[in-house]
Design an enzyme around this catalytic site. Structure first.
Site, short mmCIF file in Angstrom:
data_model
loop_
_atom_site.label_atom_id
_atom_site.label_comp_id
_atom_site.label_asym_id
_atom_site.label_seq_id
_atom_site.Cartn_x
_atom_site.Cartn_y
_atom_site.Cartn_z
N SER A 75 0.83 -1.20 -0.03
CA SER A 75 -0.18 0.15 0.16
C SER A 75 0.77 1.24 0.02
O SER A 75 0.31 2.32 -0.19
CB SER A 75 -0.82 0.02 1.15
OG SER A 75 -2.06 -1.07 0.96
N GLY A 92 -4.46 -2.02 -0.85
CA GLY A 92 -3.60 -1.78 -2.03
C GLY A 92 -3.23 -0.47 -1.97
O GLY A 92 -3.82 0.48 -1.26
N CYS A 139 -9.41 -2.05 3.63
CA CYS A 139 -8.69 -0.74 3.09
C CYS A 139 -8.89 -0.48 1.75
O CYS A 139 -10.12 0.13 1.55
CB CYS A 139 -7.23 -0.97 3.36
SG CYS A 139 -6.20 0.42 3.09
N GLN A 179 -12.84 0.67 -0.01
CA GLN A 179 -13.25 1.86 -1.02
C GLN A 179 -13.69 1.16 -2.09
O GLN A 179 -14.70 1.80 -2.82
CB GLN A 179 -11.82 2.44 -1.13
CG GLN A 179 -11.28 3.24 -0.04
CD GLN A 179 -9.57 3.52 -0.17
OE1 GLN A 179 -9.37 3.47 -1.35
NE2 GLN A 179 -9.16 3.78 1.09
N ASN A 229 -3.45 2.95 6.97
CA ASN A 229 -2.44 3.41 5.92
C ASN A 229 -3.33 3.53 4.76
O ASN A 229 -3.49 2.55 3.96
CB ASN A 229 -1.61 2.03 5.60
CG ASN A 229 -0.68 2.66 4.50
OD1 ASN A 229 -0.55 3.67 4.24
ND2 ASN A 229 0.09 1.45 3.73
N GLY A 249 -4.73 6.97 1.76
CA GLY A 249 -4.59 8.46 1.40
C GLY A 249 -5.87 8.79 0.95
O GLY A 249 -6.18 10.05 0.76
N PHE A 250 -6.90 7.95 0.56
CA PHE A 250 -7.94 8.08 -0.10
C PHE A 250 -9.06 7.44 0.78
O PHE A 250 -9.00 6.68 1.77
CB PHE A 250 -8.26 7.55 -1.21
CG PHE A 250 -7.40 8.17 -2.43
CD1 PHE A 250 -7.88 8.93 -3.24
CD2 PHE A 250 -6.06 7.66 -2.50
CE1 PHE A 250 -7.11 9.90 -4.28
CE2 PHE A 250 -5.35 8.28 -3.61
CZ PHE A 250 -5.74 9.17 -4.43
N HIS A 263 -7.29 -1.96 9.52
CA HIS A 263 -6.50 -3.04 9.06
C HIS A 263 -6.72 -4.04 10.39
O HIS A 263 -5.94 -3.85 11.20
CB HIS A 263 -4.95 -3.04 8.90
CG HIS A 263 -4.73 -2.56 7.55
ND1 HIS A 263 -4.39 -3.22 6.41
CD2 HIS A 263 -4.64 -1.28 7.00
CE1 HIS A 263 -4.15 -2.47 5.34
NE2 HIS A 263 -4.21 -1.49 5.62
N GLU A 294 -6.11 -7.15 10.82
CA GLU A 294 -4.98 -8.13 11.13
C GLU A 294 -3.88 -7.52 11.79
O GLU A 294 -2.83 -8.05 12.19
CB GLU A 294 -4.35 -8.54 9.40
CG GLU A 294 -3.44 -7.52 8.84
CD GLU A 294 -4.18 -6.56 8.45
OE1 GLU A 294 -3.35 -5.55 7.66
OE2 GLU A 294 -5.51 -6.27 8.25
#
Length: 348
Positions: free
Chosen positions: A45, A214, A241, A245, A283, A285-286, A322, A324
Protein backbone atom coordinates in the site's frame (compact mmCIF):
# COMPACT_ATOMS: atom_id res chain seq x y z
CA UNK A 1 27.08 11.38 2.77
CA UNK A 2 24.69 14.35 2.96
CA UNK A 3 21.34 14.15 1.20
CA UNK A 4 18.08 16.05 1.06
CA UNK A 5 14.35 15.86 0.47
CA UNK A 6 12.78 18.46 -1.80
CA UNK A 7 9.02 18.97 -1.80
CA UNK A 8 7.00 20.23 -4.76
CA UNK A 9 6.40 23.57 -3.00
CA UNK A 10 10.16 24.17 -2.86
CA UNK A 11 10.81 23.27 0.79
CA UNK A 12 14.07 21.38 1.36
CA UNK A 13 14.94 19.16 4.34
CA UNK A 14 18.51 17.92 4.76
CA UNK A 15 19.68 14.60 6.21
CA UNK A 16 22.34 11.94 6.08
CA UNK A 17 22.09 9.10 3.57
CA UNK A 18 21.91 5.75 5.38
CA UNK A 19 20.40 3.48 2.71
CA UNK A 20 20.97 2.86 -0.96
CA UNK A 21 22.56 5.61 -3.03
CA UNK A 22 20.64 7.48 -5.70
CA UNK A 23 17.30 9.27 -5.72
CA UNK A 24 13.62 8.41 -5.45
CA UNK A 25 10.43 10.20 -6.45
CA UNK A 26 7.18 9.71 -4.58
CA UNK A 27 4.42 11.26 -2.54
CA UNK A 28 5.80 12.45 0.82
CA UNK A 29 3.61 11.03 3.62
CA UNK A 30 4.03 10.32 7.33
CA UNK A 31 3.10 7.51 9.70
CA UNK A 32 2.65 7.80 13.45
CA UNK A 33 3.36 4.10 14.04
CA UNK A 34 5.85 3.57 16.86
CA UNK A 35 6.87 0.07 15.73
CA UNK A 36 6.68 -2.06 12.61
CA UNK A 37 9.08 -0.12 10.40
CA UNK A 38 10.00 -3.18 8.32
CA UNK A 39 6.34 -4.14 7.89
CA UNK A 40 5.53 -0.58 6.80
CA UNK A 41 8.13 -0.23 4.05
CA UNK A 42 7.30 -3.70 2.67
CA UNK A 43 3.53 -3.03 2.68
CA UNK A 44 2.44 -2.77 -0.98
CA UNK A 45 0.00 0.00 0.00
CA UNK A 46 3.03 2.31 0.34
CA UNK A 47 3.90 1.92 -3.34
CA UNK A 48 4.76 5.31 -4.84
CA UNK A 49 5.41 6.99 -1.49
CA UNK A 50 8.29 8.39 0.55
CA UNK A 51 7.52 7.46 4.16
CA UNK A 52 8.43 9.73 7.05
CA UNK A 53 8.38 8.12 10.51
CA UNK A 54 7.28 10.36 13.38
CA UNK A 55 8.89 7.94 15.89
CA UNK A 56 12.20 9.51 16.99
CA UNK A 57 14.26 6.32 16.56
CA UNK A 58 13.76 3.73 13.83
CA UNK A 59 15.63 0.44 13.51
CA UNK A 60 16.44 -0.18 17.16
CA UNK A 61 15.15 -3.78 17.25
CA UNK A 62 16.71 -4.97 13.99
CA UNK A 63 15.11 -6.80 11.08
CA UNK A 64 13.79 -10.30 10.36
CA UNK A 65 12.56 -11.93 7.17
CA UNK A 66 9.35 -13.03 8.90
CA UNK A 67 8.34 -9.40 9.46
CA UNK A 68 8.17 -8.43 5.79
CA UNK A 69 4.66 -7.97 4.39
CA UNK A 70 5.80 -8.83 0.85
CA UNK A 71 8.85 -10.03 -1.04
CA UNK A 72 10.60 -6.66 -0.79
CA UNK A 73 10.16 -2.91 -0.18
CA UNK A 74 7.31 -1.03 -1.84
CA UNK A 75 7.91 2.38 -0.31
CA UNK A 76 10.10 4.48 -2.58
CA UNK A 77 12.20 5.90 0.25
CA UNK A 78 12.45 6.30 4.03
CA UNK A 79 12.76 9.49 6.11
CA UNK A 80 13.83 9.33 9.78
CA UNK A 81 14.92 11.52 12.67
CA UNK A 82 17.43 8.90 13.82
CA UNK A 83 18.19 5.55 12.21
CA UNK A 84 19.50 3.07 14.76
CA UNK A 85 21.41 -0.15 14.36
CA UNK A 86 23.40 -1.45 11.39
CA UNK A 87 20.91 -4.28 10.73
CA UNK A 88 18.23 -1.82 9.65
CA UNK A 89 20.42 0.49 7.57
CA UNK A 90 22.22 -2.47 5.98
CA UNK A 91 18.80 -3.92 5.10
CA UNK A 92 17.78 -0.64 3.47
CA UNK A 93 20.97 -0.54 1.38
CA UNK A 94 20.77 -4.23 0.48
CA UNK A 95 17.19 -3.79 -0.73
CA UNK A 96 17.97 -0.71 -2.81
CA UNK A 97 15.93 1.68 -0.69
CA UNK A 98 17.21 5.28 -0.38
CA UNK A 99 16.88 6.64 3.15
CA UNK A 100 17.78 9.73 5.14
CA UNK A 101 18.53 10.03 8.85
CA UNK A 102 18.95 13.23 10.86
CA UNK A 103 15.98 14.84 9.11
CA UNK A 104 13.90 17.37 11.04
CA UNK A 105 10.89 15.06 10.91
CA UNK A 106 8.83 17.22 13.28
CA UNK A 107 9.04 20.20 10.93
CA UNK A 108 8.40 18.00 7.89
CA UNK A 109 5.30 16.40 9.43
CA UNK A 110 3.89 19.77 10.52
CA UNK A 111 4.48 21.05 6.99
CA UNK A 112 2.66 18.08 5.46
CA UNK A 113 -0.21 18.46 7.95
CA UNK A 114 -0.58 22.11 6.98
CA UNK A 115 -0.03 21.78 3.22
CA UNK A 116 -1.04 18.16 2.59
CA UNK A 117 0.90 15.17 1.26
CA UNK A 118 2.77 16.22 -1.85
CA UNK A 119 5.14 15.12 -4.57
CA UNK A 120 8.78 14.97 -3.50
CA UNK A 121 12.24 13.68 -4.33
CA UNK A 122 14.71 12.05 -1.93
CA UNK A 123 18.34 12.56 -3.05
CA UNK A 124 21.30 10.90 -1.33
CA UNK A 125 23.90 13.51 -2.29
CA UNK A 126 24.09 17.26 -1.72
CA UNK A 127 23.92 18.57 -5.28
CA UNK A 128 21.10 19.39 -7.65
CA UNK A 129 18.21 20.70 -5.52
CA UNK A 130 16.99 23.00 -8.29
CA UNK A 131 17.03 20.22 -10.86
CA UNK A 132 15.32 17.85 -8.44
CA UNK A 133 12.53 20.38 -7.80
CA UNK A 134 11.90 20.76 -11.52
CA UNK A 135 11.75 16.97 -11.90
CA UNK A 136 9.39 16.65 -8.92
CA UNK A 137 6.91 19.05 -10.49
CA UNK A 138 6.89 16.92 -13.63
CA UNK A 139 5.79 13.80 -11.70
CA UNK A 140 2.12 12.74 -11.66
CA UNK A 141 0.08 13.42 -8.53
CA UNK A 142 -1.34 10.46 -6.60
CA UNK A 143 -4.90 11.42 -7.56
CA UNK A 144 -5.91 9.41 -10.60
CA UNK A 145 -3.12 6.83 -10.29
CA UNK A 146 -4.15 3.19 -10.66
CA UNK A 147 -1.24 1.39 -8.99
CA UNK A 148 -2.62 -2.06 -8.17
CA UNK A 149 -1.37 -3.61 -11.41
CA UNK A 150 2.18 -2.84 -10.26
CA UNK A 151 1.89 -4.78 -7.00
CA UNK A 152 -0.69 -7.52 -7.70
CA UNK A 153 0.33 -11.11 -8.37
CA UNK A 154 0.40 -12.01 -12.06
CA UNK A 155 -0.83 -15.57 -11.53
CA UNK A 156 -3.05 -17.23 -8.90
CA UNK A 157 -1.37 -19.10 -6.05
CA UNK A 158 -2.39 -21.03 -2.94
CA UNK A 159 -1.54 -19.94 0.59
CA UNK A 160 -2.17 -22.76 3.02
CA UNK A 161 -0.89 -23.88 6.41
CA UNK A 162 -1.42 -26.87 8.67
CA UNK A 163 -4.46 -25.01 10.05
CA UNK A 164 -6.18 -24.67 6.66
CA UNK A 165 -9.62 -26.26 6.55
CA UNK A 166 -12.25 -27.19 3.98
CA UNK A 167 -13.77 -23.74 3.46
CA UNK A 168 -12.19 -21.96 0.50
CA UNK A 169 -11.53 -18.21 0.41
CA UNK A 170 -10.41 -16.26 -2.64
CA UNK A 171 -8.27 -13.18 -1.99
CA UNK A 172 -8.23 -10.51 -4.68
CA UNK A 173 -4.69 -9.15 -4.59
CA UNK A 174 -4.71 -5.37 -4.96
CA UNK A 175 -1.50 -5.36 -2.88
CA UNK A 176 -2.28 -7.86 -0.14
CA UNK A 177 -0.17 -8.04 3.02
CA UNK A 178 1.21 -11.38 4.13
CA UNK A 179 -0.25 -10.86 7.61
CA UNK A 180 -3.77 -10.92 6.12
CA UNK A 181 -3.03 -14.23 4.42
CA UNK A 182 -1.53 -15.63 7.64
CA UNK A 183 -4.59 -14.62 9.64
CA UNK A 184 -6.97 -16.19 7.12
CA UNK A 185 -5.05 -19.45 6.90
CA UNK A 186 -4.57 -19.54 10.67
CA UNK A 187 -8.33 -19.15 11.14
CA UNK A 188 -8.85 -22.39 9.26
CA UNK A 189 -9.59 -21.68 5.59
CA UNK A 190 -7.81 -22.67 2.39
CA UNK A 191 -6.66 -19.45 0.71
CA UNK A 192 -6.17 -18.86 -3.02
CA UNK A 193 -4.79 -15.48 -4.12
CA UNK A 194 -5.87 -14.03 -7.48
CA UNK A 195 -4.65 -11.11 -9.63
CA UNK A 196 -6.49 -7.80 -9.36
CA UNK A 197 -8.28 -8.35 -12.68
CA UNK A 198 -9.81 -11.77 -11.85
CA UNK A 199 -13.39 -12.18 -13.10
CA UNK A 200 -16.49 -12.45 -10.90
CA UNK A 201 -17.34 -15.95 -12.15
CA UNK A 202 -14.05 -17.34 -10.89
CA UNK A 203 -14.50 -15.69 -7.49
CA UNK A 204 -18.11 -16.85 -7.13
CA UNK A 205 -16.93 -20.47 -7.12
CA UNK A 206 -15.37 -19.93 -3.66
CA UNK A 207 -17.01 -19.93 -0.23
CA UNK A 208 -15.91 -16.35 0.47
CA UNK A 209 -13.99 -13.50 -1.14
CA UNK A 210 -11.65 -11.02 0.54
CA UNK A 211 -10.88 -7.74 -1.25
CA UNK A 212 -7.40 -6.75 -0.09
CA UNK A 213 -5.59 -3.55 0.70
CA UNK A 214 -3.55 -1.80 -1.96
CA UNK A 215 -2.05 1.49 -3.18
CA UNK A 216 -3.27 4.42 -5.20
CA UNK A 217 -6.58 6.02 -6.08
CA UNK A 218 -9.63 3.71 -6.11
CA UNK A 219 -11.62 5.74 -8.66
CA UNK A 220 -9.63 4.71 -11.79
CA UNK A 221 -10.18 1.01 -10.94
CA UNK A 222 -13.39 0.80 -12.93
CA UNK A 223 -12.84 -2.80 -14.01
CA UNK A 224 -12.27 -3.96 -10.45
CA UNK A 225 -15.38 -2.08 -9.27
CA UNK A 226 -17.48 -3.68 -12.02
CA UNK A 227 -16.27 -7.13 -10.96
CA UNK A 228 -17.24 -6.48 -7.33
CA UNK A 229 -20.65 -5.19 -8.39
CA UNK A 230 -21.23 -8.39 -10.37
CA UNK A 231 -20.09 -10.52 -7.42
CA UNK A 232 -22.29 -8.95 -4.73
CA UNK A 233 -24.97 -11.25 -3.33
CA UNK A 234 -23.37 -14.42 -4.64
CA UNK A 235 -20.80 -15.15 -1.90
CA UNK A 236 -19.75 -13.53 1.41
CA UNK A 237 -17.39 -10.58 0.73
CA UNK A 238 -15.05 -8.73 3.10
CA UNK A 239 -13.12 -5.64 2.00
CA UNK A 240 -10.08 -4.23 3.79
CA UNK A 241 -8.60 -0.74 3.15
CA UNK A 242 -8.62 -0.31 -0.66
CA UNK A 243 -11.07 -3.22 -0.78
CA UNK A 244 -13.38 -1.16 1.46
CA UNK A 245 -13.16 1.81 -0.92
CA UNK A 246 -13.87 -0.38 -3.95
CA UNK A 247 -16.93 -1.90 -2.24
CA UNK A 248 -18.10 1.65 -1.50
CA UNK A 249 -17.76 2.62 -5.17
CA UNK A 250 -19.52 -0.59 -6.24
CA UNK A 251 -22.50 0.34 -4.05
CA UNK A 252 -22.76 3.94 -5.27
CA UNK A 253 -20.73 5.78 -2.67
CA UNK A 254 -18.06 8.46 -3.17
CA UNK A 255 -14.34 8.39 -2.41
CA UNK A 256 -11.97 11.35 -2.20
CA UNK A 257 -8.34 12.15 -1.41
CA UNK A 258 -7.54 13.04 2.18
CA UNK A 259 -5.23 16.03 2.77
CA UNK A 260 -2.49 13.97 4.42
CA UNK A 261 -4.06 10.54 4.90
CA UNK A 262 -4.48 8.20 7.84
CA UNK A 263 -1.26 6.31 8.55
CA UNK A 264 -0.29 4.85 11.91
CA UNK A 265 -1.28 2.49 14.69
CA UNK A 266 -3.33 4.82 16.89
CA UNK A 267 -6.40 5.86 14.86
CA UNK A 268 -9.68 5.95 16.84
CA UNK A 269 -12.73 4.50 15.09
CA UNK A 270 -16.29 4.51 16.43
CA UNK A 271 -18.23 1.26 16.07
CA UNK A 272 -21.68 2.83 15.81
CA UNK A 273 -23.80 -0.14 16.90
CA UNK A 274 -22.02 -0.64 20.23
CA UNK A 275 -20.59 2.82 20.88
CA UNK A 276 -17.20 1.17 21.34
CA UNK A 277 -14.08 3.01 20.18
CA UNK A 278 -11.46 0.86 18.45
CA UNK A 279 -7.83 1.93 18.29
CA UNK A 280 -6.82 0.81 14.82
CA UNK A 281 -3.95 0.41 12.39
CA UNK A 282 -4.43 2.44 9.21
CA UNK A 283 -2.64 3.26 5.97
CA UNK A 284 -4.59 5.09 3.31
CA UNK A 285 -4.61 8.38 1.44
CA UNK A 286 -8.16 8.11 0.06
CA UNK A 287 -11.39 7.69 2.01
CA UNK A 288 -15.12 7.07 1.74
CA UNK A 289 -17.19 10.22 2.21
CA UNK A 290 -19.02 10.67 5.53
CA UNK A 291 -22.50 9.18 5.79
CA UNK A 292 -25.25 8.73 8.39
CA UNK A 293 -26.73 5.77 6.48
CA UNK A 294 -27.35 2.59 8.47
CA UNK A 295 -24.91 0.74 6.15
CA UNK A 296 -22.07 2.89 7.51
CA UNK A 297 -21.08 0.86 10.57
CA UNK A 298 -17.86 2.61 11.59
CA UNK A 299 -16.58 6.18 11.41
CA UNK A 300 -13.27 7.91 11.96
CA UNK A 301 -13.20 10.04 15.10
CA UNK A 302 -10.62 12.25 13.40
CA UNK A 303 -12.69 13.40 10.44
CA UNK A 304 -15.97 11.46 10.28
CA UNK A 305 -15.10 9.49 7.15
CA UNK A 306 -16.72 6.08 6.76
CA UNK A 307 -14.51 3.37 8.24
CA UNK A 308 -16.87 0.42 7.86
CA UNK A 309 -19.77 -0.73 5.68
CA UNK A 310 -22.26 -3.59 5.98
CA UNK A 311 -24.73 -4.84 3.36
CA UNK A 312 -26.36 -7.98 4.80
CA UNK A 313 -28.65 -8.33 1.78
CA UNK A 314 -25.56 -8.36 -0.47
CA UNK A 315 -23.56 -10.60 1.91
CA UNK A 316 -20.85 -7.92 1.97
CA UNK A 317 -19.03 -5.85 4.55
CA UNK A 318 -15.79 -3.87 4.74
CA UNK A 319 -13.47 -1.90 7.00
CA UNK A 320 -11.09 0.90 6.14
CA UNK A 321 -8.65 -0.02 8.91
CA UNK A 322 -6.48 -3.14 9.17
CA UNK A 323 -7.99 -5.81 11.46
CA UNK A 324 -4.98 -8.08 10.94
CA UNK A 325 -2.93 -5.43 12.77
CA UNK A 326 0.37 -6.00 11.04
CA UNK A 327 1.68 -3.94 12.82
CA UNK A 328 -0.69 -2.30 15.27
CA UNK A 329 -3.18 -2.71 18.12
CA UNK A 330 -5.52 -5.69 18.35
CA UNK A 331 -8.84 -3.94 19.09
CA UNK A 332 -10.22 -5.06 15.70
CA UNK A 333 -8.51 -8.47 15.78
CA UNK A 334 -11.83 -10.36 15.92
CA UNK A 335 -13.24 -9.01 12.64
CA UNK A 336 -11.34 -11.44 10.40
CA UNK A 337 -12.00 -14.43 12.66
CA UNK A 338 -15.74 -13.67 12.85
CA UNK A 339 -15.98 -13.31 9.08
CA UNK A 340 -14.16 -16.62 8.59
CA UNK A 341 -16.63 -18.30 10.97
CA UNK A 342 -19.52 -16.99 8.87
CA UNK A 343 -17.89 -18.28 5.69
CA UNK A 344 -17.34 -21.69 7.27
CA UNK A 345 -20.95 -21.91 8.49
CA UNK A 346 -22.28 -20.92 5.06
CA UNK A 347 -20.05 -23.53 3.40
CA UNK A 348 -21.00 -26.36 5.79
Amino acid sequence: MTGFLVLEDGEVFCGESVGAEGFAFGEAVFTTAMTGYQEIVTDPSYSGQLVCFTAPMVGNYGVADTRSESAGPHAQGVLMREARGPEWTDWLARNGLPALSGLDTRSLVLHLRDRGAMRACLVTHSDGADGALKAVREQPTMTGQALVRNVSTKVPYSYTTSHSGAARVAVVDYGVKRSILRRLAGAGVAVTVFPHDVDAGTLAAFDGVLLSNGPGDPEPLTGEVATIRELLGRVPVLGICLGHQLLALATGRTTFKLPFGHRGGNHPVLERASGRVLVTSQNHGFAVASSADREATHESLYDGTVEGLSYPELRARSVQFHPEAGPGPHDAWSILAEWVEEVQLAAA
